[in-house]
Structures are given as C-alpha cells and as structure tokens.
Design a protein around this motif. Sequence first.
Motif, PDB file in Angstrom:
ATOM      1  N   GLY A  14       0.725  -1.162  -0.025  1.00  0.00           N
ATOM      2  CA  GLY A  14       0.010   0.039  -0.026  1.00  0.00           C
ATOM      3  C   GLY A  14       0.720   1.119  -0.021  1.00  0.00           C
ATOM      4  O   GLY A  14       0.386   2.372   0.408  1.00  0.00           O
ATOM      5  N   ALA A  15       2.135   1.240  -0.436  1.00  0.00           N
ATOM      6  CA  ALA A  15       2.981   2.237  -0.533  1.00  0.00           C
ATOM      7  C   ALA A  15       3.217   2.754  -1.889  1.00  0.00           C
ATOM      8  O   ALA A  15       3.213   2.085  -2.940  1.00  0.00           O
ATOM      9  N   LEU A  16       3.240   4.285  -2.106  1.00  0.00           N
ATOM     10  CA  LEU A  16       3.491   4.628  -3.588  1.00  0.00           C
ATOM     11  C   LEU A  16       4.873   5.203  -3.553  1.00  0.00           C
ATOM     12  O   LEU A  16       4.940   6.250  -2.669  1.00  0.00           O
ATOM     13  N   VAL A  17       5.791   4.921  -4.086  1.00  0.00           N
ATOM     14  CA  VAL A  17       7.001   5.422  -4.228  1.00  0.00           C
ATOM     15  C   VAL A  17       6.905   6.661  -4.966  1.00  0.00           C
ATOM     16  O   VAL A  17       6.300   6.887  -5.914  1.00  0.00           O
ATOM     17  N   LYS A  57       8.934   7.315 -14.936  1.00  0.00           N
ATOM     18  CA  LYS A  57       8.353   8.432 -14.508  1.00  0.00           C
ATOM     19  C   LYS A  57       9.001   8.637 -13.265  1.00  0.00           C
ATOM     20  O   LYS A  57       9.249   9.699 -12.883  1.00  0.00           O
ATOM     21  N   LEU A  58       9.235   7.417 -12.227  1.00  0.00           N
ATOM     22  CA  LEU A  58       9.975   7.691 -11.143  1.00  0.00           C
ATOM     23  C   LEU A  58      11.485   8.370 -11.329  1.00  0.00           C
ATOM     24  O   LEU A  58      11.742   9.087 -10.677  1.00  0.00           O
ATOM     25  N   LEU A  59      12.157   7.925 -12.331  1.00  0.00           N
ATOM     26  CA  LEU A  59      13.411   8.222 -12.735  1.00  0.00           C
ATOM     27  C   LEU A  59      13.427  10.026 -12.910  1.00  0.00           C
ATOM     28  O   LEU A  59      14.071  10.828 -12.456  1.00  0.00           O
TER      29      LEU A  59
HETATM   30  C1  LIG Z   1      -2.161  -7.472 -21.470  1.00  0.00           C
HETATM   31  C2  LIG Z   1      -0.487  -8.009 -21.261  1.00  0.00           C
HETATM   32  C3  LIG Z   1      -0.182  -9.231 -21.769  1.00  0.00           C
HETATM   33  C4  LIG Z   1       1.102  -9.463 -21.560  1.00  0.00           C
HETATM   34  N1  LIG Z   1       1.639 -10.834 -22.158  1.00  0.00           N
HETATM   35  C5  LIG Z   1       3.138 -11.013 -22.141  1.00  0.00           C
HETATM   36  C6  LIG Z   1       3.274 -12.397 -22.318  1.00  0.00           C
HETATM   37  O1  LIG Z   1       2.668 -13.140 -22.842  1.00  0.00           O
HETATM   38  N2  LIG Z   1       4.490 -12.807 -22.227  1.00  0.00           N
HETATM   39  C7  LIG Z   1       5.331 -11.767 -21.556  1.00  0.00           C
HETATM   40  O2  LIG Z   1       6.504 -12.286 -21.505  1.00  0.00           O
HETATM   41  N3  LIG Z   1       5.098 -10.781 -21.293  1.00  0.00           N
HETATM   42  C8  LIG Z   1       3.653 -10.194 -21.293  1.00  0.00           C
HETATM   43  N4  LIG Z   1       3.348  -8.882 -21.017  1.00  0.00           N
HETATM   44  C9  LIG Z   1       4.290  -8.106 -20.432  1.00  0.00           C
HETATM   45  C10 LIG Z   1       4.916  -8.386 -18.877  1.00  0.00           C
HETATM   46  O3  LIG Z   1       3.566  -8.479 -18.302  1.00  0.00           O
HETATM   47  C11 LIG Z   1       5.752  -7.299 -18.447  1.00  0.00           C
HETATM   48  O4  LIG Z   1       6.784  -7.447 -19.365  1.00  0.00           O
HETATM   49  C12 LIG Z   1       6.097  -7.620 -16.880  1.00  0.00           C
HETATM   50  O5  LIG Z   1       4.937  -7.669 -16.000  1.00  0.00           O
HETATM   51  C13 LIG Z   1       6.953  -6.550 -16.643  1.00  0.00           C
HETATM   52  O6  LIG Z   1       7.475  -7.222 -15.250  1.00  0.00           O
HETATM   53  P1  LIG Z   1       7.867  -5.813 -14.395  1.00  0.00           P
HETATM   54  O7  LIG Z   1       8.176  -6.351 -12.930  1.00  0.00           O
HETATM   55  O8  LIG Z   1       8.998  -5.006 -15.032  1.00  0.00           O
HETATM   56  O9  LIG Z   1       6.737  -4.580 -14.194  1.00  0.00           O
HETATM   57  P2  LIG Z   1       5.263  -4.664 -13.693  1.00  0.00           P
HETATM   58  O10 LIG Z   1       4.745  -6.128 -13.770  1.00  0.00           O
HETATM   59  O11 LIG Z   1       4.475  -3.728 -14.526  1.00  0.00           O
HETATM   60  O12 LIG Z   1       5.508  -4.471 -12.052  1.00  0.00           O
HETATM   61  C14 LIG Z   1       5.568  -3.114 -11.658  1.00  0.00           C
HETATM   62  C15 LIG Z   1       4.875  -2.908 -10.411  1.00  0.00           C
HETATM   63  O13 LIG Z   1       5.288  -1.758  -9.847  1.00  0.00           O
HETATM   64  C16 LIG Z   1       4.239  -1.136  -8.987  1.00  0.00           C
HETATM   65  N5  LIG Z   1       4.516   0.330  -9.170  1.00  0.00           N
HETATM   66  C17 LIG Z   1       4.562   1.321 -10.050  1.00  0.00           C
HETATM   67  N6  LIG Z   1       4.543   2.288  -9.528  1.00  0.00           N
HETATM   68  C18 LIG Z   1       4.917   2.452  -8.246  1.00  0.00           C
HETATM   69  C19 LIG Z   1       5.198   3.251  -7.317  1.00  0.00           C
HETATM   70  N7  LIG Z   1       5.241   4.732  -7.622  1.00  0.00           N
HETATM   71  N8  LIG Z   1       5.178   2.877  -6.291  1.00  0.00           N
HETATM   72  C20 LIG Z   1       4.943   1.494  -5.865  1.00  0.00           C
HETATM   73  N9  LIG Z   1       4.876   0.719  -6.731  1.00  0.00           N
HETATM   74  C21 LIG Z   1       4.660   1.287  -8.002  1.00  0.00           C
HETATM   75  C22 LIG Z   1       3.143  -1.680 -10.031  1.00  0.00           C
HETATM   76  O14 LIG Z   1       1.992  -1.448  -9.252  1.00  0.00           O
HETATM   77  C23 LIG Z   1       3.385  -2.903 -10.409  1.00  0.00           C
HETATM   78  O15 LIG Z   1       2.841  -3.871  -9.270  1.00  0.00           O
HETATM   79  C24 LIG Z   1       2.209  -8.730 -21.040  1.00  0.00           C
HETATM   80  C25 LIG Z   1       1.803  -7.330 -20.563  1.00  0.00           C
HETATM   81  C26 LIG Z   1       0.144  -7.272 -20.643  1.00  0.00           C
HETATM   82  C27 LIG Z   1      -0.057  -5.713 -20.168  1.00  0.00           C
END
Ligand SMILES: Cc1cc2nc3c(=O)[nH]c(=O)nc-3n(C[C@H](O)[C@H](O)[C@H](O)COP(=O)(O)OP(=O)(O)OC[C@H]3O[C@@H](n4cnc5c(N)ncnc54)[C@H](O)[C@@H]3O)c2cc1C
Length: 185
Positions: A14-17, A57-59
Amino acid sequence: MPILTRPNLTVQTGALVTRLLFKGTPVGVEYLHQGTLQQVYVNQEVILSAGVFDSPKLLMLSGIGNAEHLLPLNIPVVADLPSVGENLHDHPLVAVGYKSTQALPAIAPTSNIVEAGLFLHSGKSNEVAPDLQFLFSPALLSPTLTHEVSGATLVACLIKPQSHGTVTLRSTNPLDPAVVQANYL
Ligand SMILES: Cc1cc2nc3c(=O)[nH]c(=O)nc-3n(C[C@H](O)[C@H](O)[C@H](O)COP(=O)(O)OP(=O)(O)OC[C@H]3O[C@@H](n4cnc5c(N)ncnc54)[C@H](O)[C@@H]3O)c2cc1C
C-alpha cells in the motif's frame, strides 16, 4: 510466504514510491504510505522495477531524464539523460472474437486460456527472428462479455514494432499518471 519472517526483509504494501533519494548515488526512496511521506535508506543499492511507464516516471521525478523537460517543472537535474522515456516500444495486437452458435464444453481449469500460438516472419525468411505472433484462445476474450459466453479468439500481434513512443511527466505530482504516447504504426 516463509521468507517474510527473515530479519533482513521488510515488505511494505500500500505504498507509493514518490522519488528516489540521492547523495551522489541513489541512497534510498521516498514513499507515500497512509497519507504520510516516509523515507527509507539502503545500505547497498536501490532496485527500481516500477514497470514500463512508472519506472521512467520515477526516474524523471527524481531528476534523471531530459534536462529540457525537467527544468520547466522545477525538478533539480541529477543526471541529464535525454533517452529516459524516449524509447517506448509497445507491440500492438488485434483480437477478433467469434461467438459460437452453440455452447461449448467448459475450458479445462488447467488451461492457460491461450492454447495455440504461431510465430512467423512476414518476409517468409527463416534466417531472421519472427516479426509476427498469432494466438488462439478457445474462449471469447472480451472485456464486455462474461467468460460464460462460448467462443474463440484469434489474435495477430506485431512483435517487432518500428514505432517508438514516449513516456513523459504530466506534472510533478507522483499521483498523476505519466503521459504515454505510443506512436503506434
Ligand atoms: C495484457 C498484457 C499481456 C502480456 N503478455 C505477456 C506475455 O504473454 N509474455 C510476456 O513475456 N510478457 C507479457 N506481458 C508483459 C509483462 O507483463 C511485463 O513485461 C512484466 O510484467 C514486466 O514486469 P515488471 O516487474 O518489470 O513490471 P510490472 O509487472 O509492471 O510491475 C511493476 C509494479 O510496480 C508497481 N508500481 C508502479 N509504480 C509504483 C510506485 N510509484 N510505487 C510503488 N509501486 C509502484 C506497480 O503497481 C506494479 O505492481 C504482458 C503485458 C500485458 C499488459
């Protein structure tokens, strides 16, 4: 999760960076929790993994980005890196759903919903990586229909898009979503 009891781990939900904190190098993060701004400092490193839109955005909120964009927002520039948020690649896909004329058997609970896929190259070359992906689902995937409606979905996806989009700051308010310009096609 068993690892939650480890003494060197704290999970804050429940934290927003809101920004990264710097003393030359990143030393911590600032975050909003239950209406209060908190700061936490690290011993070694900060790993930023806020996803494709919120990481840049955060960067930028932290002063890492194009100085020409940051200075008008009165964000002190930590590093003038114009490429931050400037290289967004998103793969557009088109889904076509077919509603079946009769009820089909329920999908197995073990199904991943996308039962078949195909990768191919539009130039019919086997020498280079595919640029097209097709998916087939034995379900009618539609945000407006419930999963009880029988059908199938075919998806065509461009997996090597040449379009480059941008992610820019809407404002200095961390609660505001970034401005995303995908520049599709
Ligand atoms: C519809 C869809 C289908 C996809 N299908 C595939 C697939 O089939 N195969 C594949 O390899 N990839 C797929 N992807 C891509 C994959 O989901 C992403 O590449 C992967 O989730 C990225 O992981 P991540 O941890 O970098 O970011 P994310 O999963 O986006 O996680 C980022 C997290 O940071 C949190 N966050 C953001 N800002 C803040 C903040 N300021 N403070 C606190 N928390 C914050 C967010 O709430 C989120 O929980 C798909 C994506 C979508 C949208």
